[in-house]
Design an enzyme around this catalytic site. Structure first.
Site, PDB file in Angstrom:
ATOM      1  N   ASP A 102       0.784  27.554  -9.681  1.00  0.00           N
ATOM      2  CA  ASP A 102       0.780  26.377 -10.550  1.00  0.00           C
ATOM      3  C   ASP A 102       0.908  26.803 -12.012  1.00  0.00           C
ATOM      4  O   ASP A 102       1.542  26.143 -12.816  1.00  0.00           O
ATOM      5  CB  ASP A 102      -0.542  25.606 -10.414  1.00  0.00           C
ATOM      6  N   TYR A 103       0.283  27.925 -12.311  1.00  0.00           N
ATOM      7  CA  TYR A 103       0.271  28.393 -13.693  1.00  0.00           C
ATOM      8  C   TYR A 103       1.688  28.746 -14.160  1.00  0.00           C
ATOM      9  O   TYR A 103       2.145  28.299 -15.199  1.00  0.00           O
ATOM     10  CB  TYR A 103      -0.661  29.597 -13.817  1.00  0.00           C
ATOM     11  N   PHE A 109       4.383  27.663 -12.902  1.00  0.00           N
ATOM     12  CA  PHE A 109       5.132  26.416 -12.963  1.00  0.00           C
ATOM     13  C   PHE A 109       4.886  25.722 -14.305  1.00  0.00           C
ATOM     14  O   PHE A 109       5.828  25.318 -14.993  1.00  0.00           O
ATOM     15  CB  PHE A 109       4.722  25.502 -11.805  1.00  0.00           C
ATOM     16  N   LEU A 165       9.652  -7.410   8.962  1.00  0.00           N
ATOM     17  CA  LEU A 165       9.825  -6.998  10.355  1.00  0.00           C
ATOM     18  C   LEU A 165       9.097  -7.987  11.255  1.00  0.00           C
ATOM     19  O   LEU A 165       8.046  -8.501  10.894  1.00  0.00           O
ATOM     20  CB  LEU A 165       9.218  -5.611  10.581  1.00  0.00           C
ATOM     21  N   GLU A 217       9.377   5.169  14.861  1.00  0.00           N
ATOM     22  CA  GLU A 217       8.854   5.750  13.619  1.00  0.00           C
ATOM     23  C   GLU A 217       7.469   5.189  13.385  1.00  0.00           C
ATOM     24  O   GLU A 217       7.147   4.110  13.867  1.00  0.00           O
ATOM     25  CB  GLU A 217       9.748   5.345  12.432  1.00  0.00           C
ATOM     26  N   LYS A 219       4.704   3.329  11.188  1.00  0.00           N
ATOM     27  CA  LYS A 219       4.758   2.309  10.124  1.00  0.00           C
ATOM     28  C   LYS A 219       3.689   2.667   9.107  1.00  0.00           C
ATOM     29  O   LYS A 219       2.511   2.414   9.305  1.00  0.00           O
ATOM     30  CB  LYS A 219       4.509   0.927  10.732  1.00  0.00           C
ATOM     31  N   ASP A 221       1.574   2.457   5.798  1.00  0.00           N
ATOM     32  CA  ASP A 221       1.061   1.298   5.104  1.00  0.00           C
ATOM     33  C   ASP A 221       0.943   1.600   3.614  1.00  0.00           C
ATOM     34  O   ASP A 221       0.020   2.275   3.175  1.00  0.00           O
ATOM     35  CB  ASP A 221      -0.317   0.963   5.688  1.00  0.00           C
ATOM     36  N   TYR A 277      12.670   6.060   4.997  1.00  0.00           N
ATOM     37  CA  TYR A 277      13.036   5.775   6.389  1.00  0.00           C
ATOM     38  C   TYR A 277      14.379   5.102   6.607  1.00  0.00           C
ATOM     39  O   TYR A 277      14.767   4.903   7.745  1.00  0.00           O
ATOM     40  CB  TYR A 277      11.939   4.956   7.078  1.00  0.00           C
ATOM     41  N   LYS A 287      13.425   0.902  16.287  1.00  0.00           N
ATOM     42  CA  LYS A 287      14.728   0.449  15.804  1.00  0.00           C
ATOM     43  C   LYS A 287      15.800   0.808  16.814  1.00  0.00           C
ATOM     44  O   LYS A 287      15.748   1.895  17.410  1.00  0.00           O
ATOM     45  CB  LYS A 287      15.063   1.128  14.467  1.00  0.00           C
ATOM     46  N   LYS A 290       2.170  -3.465  16.294  1.00  0.00           N
ATOM     47  CA  LYS A 290       0.961  -3.276  15.493  1.00  0.00           C
ATOM     48  C   LYS A 290      -0.156  -2.642  16.320  1.00  0.00           C
ATOM     49  O   LYS A 290      -0.460  -3.117  17.414  1.00  0.00           O
ATOM     50  CB  LYS A 290       0.477  -4.636  14.970  1.00  0.00           C
ATOM     51  N   CYS A 304     -27.974 -14.206 -13.078  1.00  0.00           N
ATOM     52  CA  CYS A 304     -28.358 -12.950 -12.448  1.00  0.00           C
ATOM     53  C   CYS A 304     -29.529 -13.185 -11.493  1.00  0.00           C
ATOM     54  O   CYS A 304     -30.534 -13.777 -11.886  1.00  0.00           O
ATOM     55  CB  CYS A 304     -28.737 -11.926 -13.516  1.00  0.00           C
ATOM     56  N   CYS A 315     -32.630 -11.096 -13.234  1.00  0.00           N
ATOM     57  CA  CYS A 315     -33.220 -11.368 -14.548  1.00  0.00           C
ATOM     58  C   CYS A 315     -32.858 -12.757 -15.062  1.00  0.00           C
ATOM     59  O   CYS A 315     -33.244 -13.129 -16.170  1.00  0.00           O
ATOM     60  CB  CYS A 315     -32.815 -10.296 -15.556  1.00  0.00           C
ATOM     61  N   CYS A 348     -23.779  -9.106 -15.195  1.00  0.00           N
ATOM     62  CA  CYS A 348     -24.979  -9.533 -15.899  1.00  0.00           C
ATOM     63  C   CYS A 348     -24.969  -8.791 -17.235  1.00  0.00           C
ATOM     64  O   CYS A 348     -25.003  -7.564 -17.264  1.00  0.00           O
ATOM     65  CB  CYS A 348     -26.231  -9.166 -15.111  1.00  0.00           C
ATOM     66  N   CYS A 389     -32.351  -6.025 -17.803  1.00  0.00           N
ATOM     67  CA  CYS A 389     -32.204  -6.400 -16.391  1.00  0.00           C
ATOM     68  C   CYS A 389     -32.754  -5.275 -15.505  1.00  0.00           C
ATOM     69  O   CYS A 389     -32.228  -4.163 -15.524  1.00  0.00           O
ATOM     70  CB  CYS A 389     -30.728  -6.666 -16.111  1.00  0.00           C
TER      71      CYS A 389
HETATM   72  P1  AMP Z   1       5.876  -6.356   7.182  1.00  0.00           P
HETATM   73  O1  AMP Z   1       5.548  -6.193   5.705  1.00  0.00           O
HETATM   74  O2  AMP Z   1       4.675  -6.358   8.069  1.00  0.00           O
HETATM   75  O3  AMP Z   1       6.857  -7.444   7.433  1.00  0.00           O
HETATM   76  O4  AMP Z   1       6.605  -5.004   7.593  1.00  0.00           O
HETATM   77  C1  AMP Z   1       7.783  -4.600   6.971  1.00  0.00           C
HETATM   78  C2  AMP Z   1       7.500  -3.434   6.105  1.00  0.00           C
HETATM   79  O5  AMP Z   1       7.068  -2.302   6.841  1.00  0.00           O
HETATM   80  C3  AMP Z   1       8.721  -2.940   5.411  1.00  0.00           C
HETATM   81  O6  AMP Z   1       9.018  -3.684   4.272  1.00  0.00           O
HETATM   82  C4  AMP Z   1       8.343  -1.540   5.052  1.00  0.00           C
HETATM   83  O7  AMP Z   1       7.754  -1.523   3.775  1.00  0.00           O
HETATM   84  C5  AMP Z   1       7.247  -1.158   6.023  1.00  0.00           C
HETATM   85  N1  AMP Z   1       7.543   0.046   6.804  1.00  0.00           N
HETATM   86  C6  AMP Z   1       6.707   1.104   6.938  1.00  0.00           C
HETATM   87  N2  AMP Z   1       7.257   2.070   7.688  1.00  0.00           N
HETATM   88  C7  AMP Z   1       8.471   1.639   8.044  1.00  0.00           C
HETATM   89  C8  AMP Z   1       9.528   2.202   8.826  1.00  0.00           C
HETATM   90  N3  AMP Z   1       9.417   3.417   9.409  1.00  0.00           N
HETATM   91  N4  AMP Z   1      10.659   1.472   8.980  1.00  0.00           N
HETATM   92  C9  AMP Z   1      10.781   0.247   8.409  1.00  0.00           C
HETATM   93  N5  AMP Z   1       9.821  -0.329   7.659  1.00  0.00           N
HETATM   94  C10 AMP Z   1       8.675   0.341   7.490  1.00  0.00           C
HETATM   95 ZN    ZN Z   2     -29.599  -9.253 -14.772  1.00  0.00          ZN
END
Ligand code: AMP
Ligand code: ZN
Length: 664
Positions: free
Chosen positions: A31-32, A34, A81, A110, A112, A114, A221, A284, A308, A402, A405, A420, A426
């Site tokens: 890191d240094y 870099f 989706l 794939e 999903k 979040d 993706y 897909k 899901k 509150c 108090c 508060c 308090c």
């Molecule tokens: P939803 O928001 O529940 O309708 O799900 C759609 C969202 O899932 C997409 O807009 C993507 O942001 C997210 N997502 C996460 N992983 C994937 C993936 N491998 N392929 C497609 N969408 C994905």
């Molecule tokens: Zn208070």
């Protein structure tokens, strides 16, 4: 080399190191080194503004501020989706698509992830812009912020097409999320709720240098564009990876819905080992020609389906809403539930966060509510089972005063939390500050616990932490449950705290945003409380990793007459308010820029001493081995998985003696 050639060479070199570090997680320089190269490039660029490049690696650190994010229409709409939850759902989907296309169907599976969805546009291999999903038709231009995310390539490699869009998810790994929350909690703030909201909130920060500090990552993706010469989704993923993008390795091809279900079953269990939050699988149709034939509905592609994972949910009765007052005065509403089992633990309480949340879900005492445990630390209430709402239950009236108090609560413009404002009167705020002062990571006062503090405050024996040093055993003995022996232990524990080093005293003071790490940094930099008290905001921000928020908070803490008086009393009692000679003498910069992981048991020094030696010599201590680790210091009984990990990443493993020689 002339300056232009030198600049270009440095940019290429730094790009490659960025890629090794953030995409492959396998750096080849320290890191240094870099940082030194980056600094050299920065200096050359400042001296030669004529060679400006919007995609230079120096722009990774951010600095640009966006007041209003520009709205940009998407060239290709960003669809949602459709969701499925069972084998039957998937089989129905397969039946529907088989009616619309000919031939066998192969699927990519794939994970999903979040986070926040993102569309990146690249022109001639350079990042042109980054736009959020928005409403699917148009989103916000967050390019300056996205450029600070190190796994987003600013310049591509290989045989990329001249113009295309690539979609992905900006995520915040659990590790980084937890670390951010530890700092927030230490600073007396509400922790962030979950990594996803924190990731998407980060993209809308105005100051890109704040974004640069957050450990965000970008996982890609899908590719969109004209005449790309790609025929399958799986190839999409491979191409993107070859051009330098971070594409998760978990994707797999499946030849039937049964194979899809095997993938789902596997990841339903193993997703808990992943560094990021996932909420399902995306399936897909692999063949892009077939995808084209299937097309979209008004909302989602027909060729894709989200499956899901089941979040663990339970329903139970909400008995009562109570309100807690934190040491900063923040009010947290708490749901007291009829105990219920959820994901292997008994849940009795859940946070309701704030007034808006209660109003939005219309949560009332006596309601039957759904509780869910997802990526969150504390279970959350997802909603109310209205079919079971009993007659006569009244809407929740959020408190206006509150609970402790009775001062009228305030709510700052744009903030969700009520406070508060009675900071000095308090009781839970008074006790909270003292409890923080005596806590293990702060003054670690033995013989004094949180409940005793409450007793002492209630009996008006103390009002602040400086009062602790004037307590006598005689005053304490009459208190409930206080034997003579424990009263003496308490007074001795307080006396002993006068030896606690300055950096921990600084943390103990409870200055907002000054957590353990910041306190260490400030102590190391200023060495005495007087120097720190004299520092201006400008002085403070000049220190590495100290931002406006912290600087402002430190200055305003010491601006208060009351706080200065407290500090002076601590000083008069002999509390350490400057770095000791001994510490000063032992501090060096020998390990500057190096990160260590400590594992096993040691013969000459304890683990904690070892960690302290690392920090005193300017190095960093980290809990887990990654490509960013410089050395693993291994003692007796080092864990075998740690050893394998270090070996596979090529991180040198050194002994205790090697380490001691290093700093000798
Ligand atoms: P939803 O928001 O529940 O309708 O799900 C759609 C969202 O899932 C997409 O807009 C993507 O942001 C997210 N997502 C996460 N992983 C994937 C993936 N491998 N392929 C497609 N969408 C994905
Ligand atoms: Zn208070």
């Amino acid at each position: 080399m002339n300056p232009e050639q030198k600049i270009n060479a440095l940019r290429d070199e730094l790009r490659e190191h960025n890629y090794n570090y953030y995409v492959l997680d396998n750096p080849t320089i320290s890191d240094y080194e870099f940082d030194m190269k980056l600094k050299e490039l920065q200096e050359l660029e400042t001296a030669h503004p004529e060679f400006y490049d919007a995609n230079s690696p120096t722009l990774r650190v951010g600095g640009e501020v966006t007041k209003n994010f520009e709205t940009i229409p998407h060239t290709y709409r960003m669809y949602s989706l459709d969701n499925s939850y069972s084998k039957e759902d998937l089989e129905d989907w397969e039946k529907r698509i088989k009616k619309l296309v000919d031939g066998d169907i192969q699927y990519t599976c794939e994970l999903k992830y979040d986070g926040a969805s993102m569309s990146l546009t690249y022109e001639n291999g350079k990042l042109l812009r980054a736009v959020t999903r928005g409403d699917g038709f148009q989103g916000d231009n967050v390019t300056t912020n996205v450029k600070t995310i190190k796994s987003v390539p600013l310049q591509l490699k290989g045989d990329y097409p001249p113009l295309f869009e690539i979609r992905g998810e900006i995520v915040l790994p659990f590790d980084g999320f937890n670390k951010m929350n530890e700092e927030r909690v230490a600073a007396g703030e509400e922790p962030y709720r979950n990594p996803r909201n924190t990731a998407s909130g980060s993209l809308k920060l105005q100051d890109s240098s704040e974004v640069a500090k957050r450990p965000l990552e970008c996982l890609l993706y899908s590719i969109k564009g004209e005449r790309l010469g790609i025929t399958t989704q799986f190839e999409n993923l491979e191409k993107a990876r070859a051009w330098g993008f971070k594409v998760p390795n978990e994707a797999k091809l499946a030849n039937s819905i049964d194979e899809v279900l095997e993938y789902v079953a596997y990841w339903d269990v193993h997703r808990h080992d992943l560094p990021y939050e996932t909420d399902g699988v995306v399936i897909k149709v692999n063949n892009l020609q077939q995808q084209e034939e299937l097309g979209h509905t008004s909302k989602a592609p027909r060729w894709a389906m989200a499956y899901k994972f089941k979040a663990e949910q339970a329903s139970t009765v909400l008995n009562e809403i109570t309100y807690q007052v934190g040491r900063t005065g923040a009010i947290t509403p708490v749901a007291n539930l009829e105990p219920v089992e959820l994901a292997g633990t008994i849940v009795k309480r859940a946070s309701l966060h704030n007034a808006d949340q209660i109003a939005k879900l219309d949560i009332r005492e006596g309601d039957t509510v759904y509780v869910e445990k997802g990526g969150e630390i504390i279970p959350k209430i997802m909603g109310v089972d209205l079919s079971r709402r009993k007659e006569g239950i009244v809407p929740t009236q959020y408190i206006t005063h509150c609970p402790e108090c009775h001062t009228q609560l305030i709510r700052k413009e744009g903030e969700a939390q009520h406070y508060c404002p009675n900071v000095s009167g308090c009781p839970p705020q008074i006790a909270g500050r003292i409890q923080h002062y005596i806590s293990r990571k702060a003054m670690d006062i033995e013989g004094l616990g949180g409940e005793t503090v409450v007793l002492l405050v209630e009996n008006q024996l103390i009002e602040n932490y400086a009062d602790l040093y004037e307590l006598t055993a005689d005053q304490v003995i009459p208190l409930e449950r206080m034997a003579e022996k424990s009263a003496e232990n308490l007074v001795q524990g307080i006396e002993a705290s006068k030896q606690i080093p300055f950096e921990r005293v600084l943390f103990a003071l409870g200055i907002r945003y000054v957590g353990e790490t910041v306190a260490k940094k400030l102590a190391r930099h200023y060495k005495t409380i007087d120097a720190l008290m004299a520092a201006s905001e400008e002085d403070l921000v000049a220190i590495d990793e100290i931002g406006d928020r912290i600087a402002e908070s430190v200055v305003s803490f010491f601006d208060s007459e009351e706080n200065r008086a407290l500090v002076n009393r601590l000083k008069a009692h002999g509390v350490q308010l400057q770095i000791s000679e001994e510490v000063l003498a032992n501090q060096t910069d020998t390990l500057q820029g190096k990160t260590f992981v400590v594992s096993g048991v040691f013969a000459k020094v304890s683990r904690n001493e070892l960690k302290k030696l690392i920090e005193d010599n300017g190095g960093k201590v980290s809990g887990s081995i990654s490509g960013k680790t410089s050395f693993v210091v291994a003692g007796e009984n080092m864990g075998p998985s740690k050893r394998t990990k270090a070996e596979s990443l090529g991180v040198p493993i050194i002994s205790e003696d090697d380490f001691l020689t290093m700093i000798a």
